[in-house]
Design an enzyme around this catalytic site. Structure first.
Site, PDB file in Angstrom:
ATOM      1  N   ASP A  36       0.802  -1.222   0.000  1.00 42.94           N
ATOM      2  CA  ASP A  36       0.000   0.000   0.000  1.00 42.94           C
ATOM      3  C   ASP A  36       0.838   1.278   0.000  1.00 42.94           C
ATOM      4  O   ASP A  36       0.295   2.364  -0.166  1.00 42.94           O
ATOM      5  CB  ASP A  36      -0.974  -0.007   1.181  1.00 42.94           C
ATOM      6  CG  ASP A  36      -2.089  -1.033   0.985  1.00 42.94           C
ATOM      7  OD1 ASP A  36      -2.408  -1.358  -0.178  1.00 42.94           O
ATOM      8  OD2 ASP A  36      -2.634  -1.525   1.984  1.00 42.94           O
ATOM      9  N   TYR A  93     -10.330  -0.759   2.635  1.00 41.43           N
ATOM     10  CA  TYR A  93      -9.745  -0.830   3.964  1.00 41.43           C
ATOM     11  C   TYR A  93      -9.196   0.518   4.391  1.00 41.43           C
ATOM     12  O   TYR A  93      -8.831   1.332   3.562  1.00 41.43           O
ATOM     13  CB  TYR A  93      -8.599  -1.854   3.923  1.00 41.43           C
ATOM     14  CG  TYR A  93      -8.418  -2.624   5.199  1.00 41.43           C
ATOM     15  CD1 TYR A  93      -9.394  -3.503   5.647  1.00 41.43           C
ATOM     16  CD2 TYR A  93      -7.269  -2.471   5.964  1.00 41.43           C
ATOM     17  CE1 TYR A  93      -9.231  -4.209   6.823  1.00 41.43           C
ATOM     18  CE2 TYR A  93      -7.090  -3.186   7.135  1.00 41.43           C
ATOM     19  CZ  TYR A  93      -8.082  -4.045   7.562  1.00 41.43           C
ATOM     20  OH  TYR A  93      -7.912  -4.757   8.726  1.00 41.43           O
TER      21      TYR A  93
END
Lengths: 661, 661
Positions: free
Chosen positions: A310, A394
């Site tokens: 990420d 998320y």
């Protein structure tokens, strides 16, 4: 007027983004460029040190280091992918290089929009949607994912689109609750459909063709769409700072309770802290979450490729939320903005991506003298720098927390919506973070060592068999180490050249690790080689410019990492050197039903604590906690207070009960 | 009117203390008794369950279980030490027994005062003080310590007095900064001087005779006595709850956000929680810190005997601080009192020994829909029950923290003043806590098991080598287990008879452990046998009345424990039974110079979290976090805001930057 003087650690400005575009356009005349990233390039450390040391020592400032800009872009005529570093002061290109074909740059927002829209228009996708025979009010949407890697030859830029059904009557309908069973893969450059995947819904990889949808209600998370009413018995809780906060911010330079540091921001890491000093003593040069990886533990294709990086694949700065007053932070809040480029090279403001506020964290120290009943109580005031990143489904909440006892904590909260798959709940994932600590313990040459607590031997030195002692191991070469709960292993960073005047030992900070399960991926899997940083909790390397990211510069569809696992192999001397300490920690997340449809936060934290850095408790001079200052409220007694004579009989001994043993 | 109706879990009242004295005086006519402890005796569990179940189900209440009182006392005519359990309803003695000679009861405040004063009057001590040739303004004081154990034959009741110098001009002079080198040992019953110890000051046990004191300044911790000024740049931080708190308290029955429980208090454990339910479902029968031990790792006599059991030797309730508004807790505070007896049997009020308040703990869950920019944000409001215990030099802060997502946290903070020794700093200690969890997961018969996360095998089920799975082990007999970071071991408590309607698996809670280094004492040492609970992190036993304390009922000068290590040997069935889960966790504390003269708190926490207990995130119905509710303050911009056209150019894409990848 284009480039006003900026501090070496200041984030990129919109003017600098535009300057970079002008420099590159001049260098590639007549060629259309697609800009992937225009950001600050870290200043050369050796050039910046004299500058920040002059600042700290209040001496005349030398010339600042060259202001460098980092750019990634495609030539649209040839499709070639370039990296170029620019000198913003001289308005020149330091170097520009075409990257090998297999190198994929990170994903950018314009590209995601493109793929998302392409997917929704594609005839093959429309044909699948047709088969669903959806009722009115239900639409299809998709989340394009980084494709991941399962072989060493793929060099196309691929996106796997995970498809969902979504009701269209509310902006927060939970599409993750209704995953579809088809999943197209697109080439991000040619825009071709590479393959239509069908997702397994059972224990093995068996798939079925798309069938008409049997309507089922989405499980919603947003209040408007809940079946049950919201709670009405939660009373307001208001934080007031009538005299204002204890921090001051001069641009990105922050002062708070003897701490001083510069707040940085970039698209890749988001929140970065530079040049952290306490009482004007150097403590850390730079702190950042340098990478994270989330390998999913589902063995069924195509889920085996789900392994997000990420930081490297997308960027925490890119994904940082626009924070809002009273929602994401409580109290007296200061916000900071950032900037990114779009694909045309225009600056885009990222508003309120970092917030700063104080919080009360209970007691910091207390002692009651039991003979006199007199107590010294000091509360634990903290300064919080927070960033919240949404990575599709998320959320990660990152907070650096400073206190008055010399501690710096990195707290990570995981929340948001679990990545769902058809029919059964998602298999677990591990969320592995790499915290990059570039220390400056009273100077820029430091040594990392670890200290274990071990029982003393059964000999004359230990006649009662109760003694224990510590064993120290210096990490004098670039290398790795494990945490150890059983040995209470503590990692410390010391400055061998400066002794504490009380202990006569080198001044030091310790890292309070978060001992975590490491990567569960088999060492022969590509996912292991891509994320070797996540296979060991501790890495020590010798500082080199451009070695910032634990899994290397380019993680998207990477075949192996070029990060810490490579740099430690140099076996550089790391004793009394410019060292970097990397701590991998994380969460193994085996989803609970309580994590649906949106997950209560899981918290993990690591802390940097002085250990022989000061000569005594540095919070001693924090004022006594008093009611005059804190203005708390006593709860009214609703039932009759106990006023029996026997209760009173104790009051003459009010002090005695404090006598303890 | 003496014994009004009290709830079975209510703490002892002053009337009950007086009642106990009357019952015992009637039973021992003409004998003078010295009361050591008069407290609530836990009600018989099988008798109390129908009562609390009727309460929960709002059915007519059966008769409450017998109200039992626990007493320890000496006959002054024979010196015999007795334990008696009384029935307060019938005003009778259930049983009274004389305890064996080697059993030492806990230390009580009157006794400590006695020893302290005796020590200061004793000619041998006065002779040592004479040798110090102290200047005016400097006095001597002493902390009597539990003697500890180093042999199996000692049956005298002994106290080791650690002597300190103290300046007399302030009630918070730090005497721990000036330890003396002589240390008398007294018999607590005969009041005889047993021995004058001389304390070692070097690496071995060598000692020297008392010399004239070479004046040295004490290192002070209290603000009045500091050399440096207190900080002036800390601004007030005020918590306001204009509509009052979200909790209600009806006596010791607490309601907060679907939680309901009864607050208990006793002299030994202090804060205890009973009958914890959520949304009227049973969760826990009883939670308490059942014991702790602090073995010091110093091998030199007499320090080898320093091993405090701060629950069994003295008592957290006994040592609980009188908390004060605005000092120990911030916000809207409710306080609870307790009672103890003195040696004559009089009740003594312990005022404000527990405080209750709410706090804000940042975000509980958040999700931003990146397509629409719409976000759901819920903050993490918590209810805190806090107790602070002063054990001579040291402080422990215990807090049970409830939240809205079904979690219960036990947080322990260690602070206060390190136990010092002459000349060099104290060797380290381990602080080992035993958290006793008596579960009631949807009923009173439960099963404990643990779940490990492990890589899948290298076979056809795992072709890409990325899969992992979980392995469960049921603790079906009373037994112990280790934590495991490498396997991400999670301990769970389930009810085998009740399935979750969504997952079809038994409802469960999990224990988020604090994996810690266990006791460093050699297994052949007495200190090991006294504290076997601290040699394993997890113990499971079948419930029996009177098995409350991990190291047994009598720890003072104990030769071995009679606690969990004994009870597990029964190897009772613990599957679908009335089980108790004991978690040992702690801190290995190798003192830093920053821990002097008073220690910034070290925090350790364990958490009980629902895991398949609910059908979804139980905090879903917590209202959205809004500025209207939270009333935060925006920090004013001090420098000119950035208003360049380029900055504005991004604003048209305000939503786009939220698109993420």
């Amino acid at each position: 007027m284009v480039t006003q003087a900026r501090h070496p650690f200041d984030p990129i400005s919109p003017e600098e983004i535009k300057l970079a575009v002008r420099i590159l356009e001049a260098a590639f005349p007549g060629v259309e460029l697609r800009y992937k990233r225009i950001d600050l390039n870290e200043p050369i450390k050796n050039d910046v040190l004299p500058y920040i040391e002059a600042e700290r020592l209040r001496r005349p400032l030398p010339s600042p280091p060259a202001r460098l800009l980092y750019t990634l872009f495609h030539r649209l005529d040839t499709g070639a992918f370039y990296k170029a570093v620019l000198n913003a002061d001289k308005r020149t290109i330091v170097y520009a290089k075409e990257l090998p074909r297999e190198v994929q740059g990170p994903i950018d927002p314009d590209e995601i929009t493109e793929i998302e829209e392409l997917c929704m228009r594609h005839p093959a996708v429309l044909a699948e949607i047709e088969k669903l025979q959806l009722p009115a009010g239900v639409a299809v949407c998709n989340d394009p994912w980084m494709y991941g890697t399962d072989n060493e030859t793929e060099s196309r830029r691929l996106f796997q689109c995970f498809m969902y059904l979504v009701e269209v009557d509310h902006p927060q309908n939970n599409h993750y609750s209704l995953p579809c069973k088809f999943s197209p893969v697109f080439d991000g450059l040619t825009h071709e459909l590479v393959r239509m995947d069908y997702l397994p819904g059972g224990p093995d990889s068996e798939t079925t063709q798309t069938q008409p949808w049997k309507p089922v209600k989405a499980i919603q998370y947003t209040h408007d769409l809940l079946d049950e009413p919201v709670r009405t018995d939660l009373k307001p809780y208001i934080v007031q700072q009538p005299e204002g906060p204890s921090y001051t911010a001069d641009g990105n330079s922050i002062y708070w309770q003897k701490w001083r540091f510069r707040l940085g921001f970039n698209i890749r890491e988001g929140l970065v802290l530079y040049n952290i000093t306490y009482d004007n003593r150097n403590v850390f040069y730079r702190l950042a979450v340098s990478e994270m990886t989330v390998p999913y533990g589902d063995p069924r294709a195509p889920y085996h490729r789900k392994q997000a990086f990420d930081v490297g694949d997308t960027g925490f700065g890119m994904n940082a939320n626009q924070l809002s007053l009273g929602c994401d932070c409580l109290g007296h809040i200061k916000y900071f903005d950032g900037y990114r480029n779009d694909c045309k090279g225009n600056p885009v403001q990222l508003k309120n991506v970092i917030c700063m506020h104080e919080q009360d964290n209970g007691l910091q120290h207390k002692h009651t003298n039991y003979r006199t009943g007199a107590a010294t109580v000091v509360r634990n005031r903290q300064l919080v720098l927070q960033m919240i990143c949404t990575v599709a489904n998320y959320e990660y909440i990152f907070a650096y927390i400073f206190d008055q006892a010399g501690n710096v904590e990195l707290e990570v909260r995981a929340t948001g919506i679990l990545s769902t798959v058809p029919f059964d709940n998602e298999n677990g994932q591990t969320h592995m973070f790499s915290f990059r600590i570039d220390p400056a313990i009273d100077g820029f040459k430091n040594t990392v060592y670890y200290e274990d607590s071990v029982p003393m031997p059964e000999d004359d030195s230990n006649p009662w068999l109760v003694g224990y002692t510590t064993e120290s191991t210096v990490m004098n070469k670039a290398s790795t180490a494990n945490t150890s709960v059983d040995r209470n292993r503590v990692f410390k960073i010391r400055n061998d050249t400066i002794n504490n005047p009380i202990t006569y030992k080198p001044v030091a900070y310790k890292l309070q690790t978060a001992p975590s399960q490491m990567l569960l991926v088999n060492k022969n899997a590509l996912g292991y080689r891509r994320a070797e940083f996540a296979t060991k909790p501790i890495w020590v390397t010798k500082y080199q410019d451009d070695e910032l990211y634990a899994a290397g510069e380019f993680t998207n569809q990477s075949r192996r990492a070029e990060g810490v696992e490579t740099w430690v192999q140099r076996k550089d001397n790391t004793e009394n050197e410019d060292v970097v300490l990397w701590h991998t920690f994380g969460l193994t997340h085996n989803p609970r039903i309580e994590d649906f449809p949106v997950m209560p936060m899981e918290r993990v934290s690591v802390m940097l604590k002085p250990d022989g850095f000061f000569t005594k408790n540095p919070a001693l001079d924090v004022p006594q906690s008093t009611q005059t200052f804190n203005k708390s409220t006593l709860h009214p007694e609703t039932s009759g207070a106990c006023c029996s004579p026997s209760a009173r009989s104790g009051s003459g001994k009010a002090k005695l009960y404090k006598r303890i043993d």
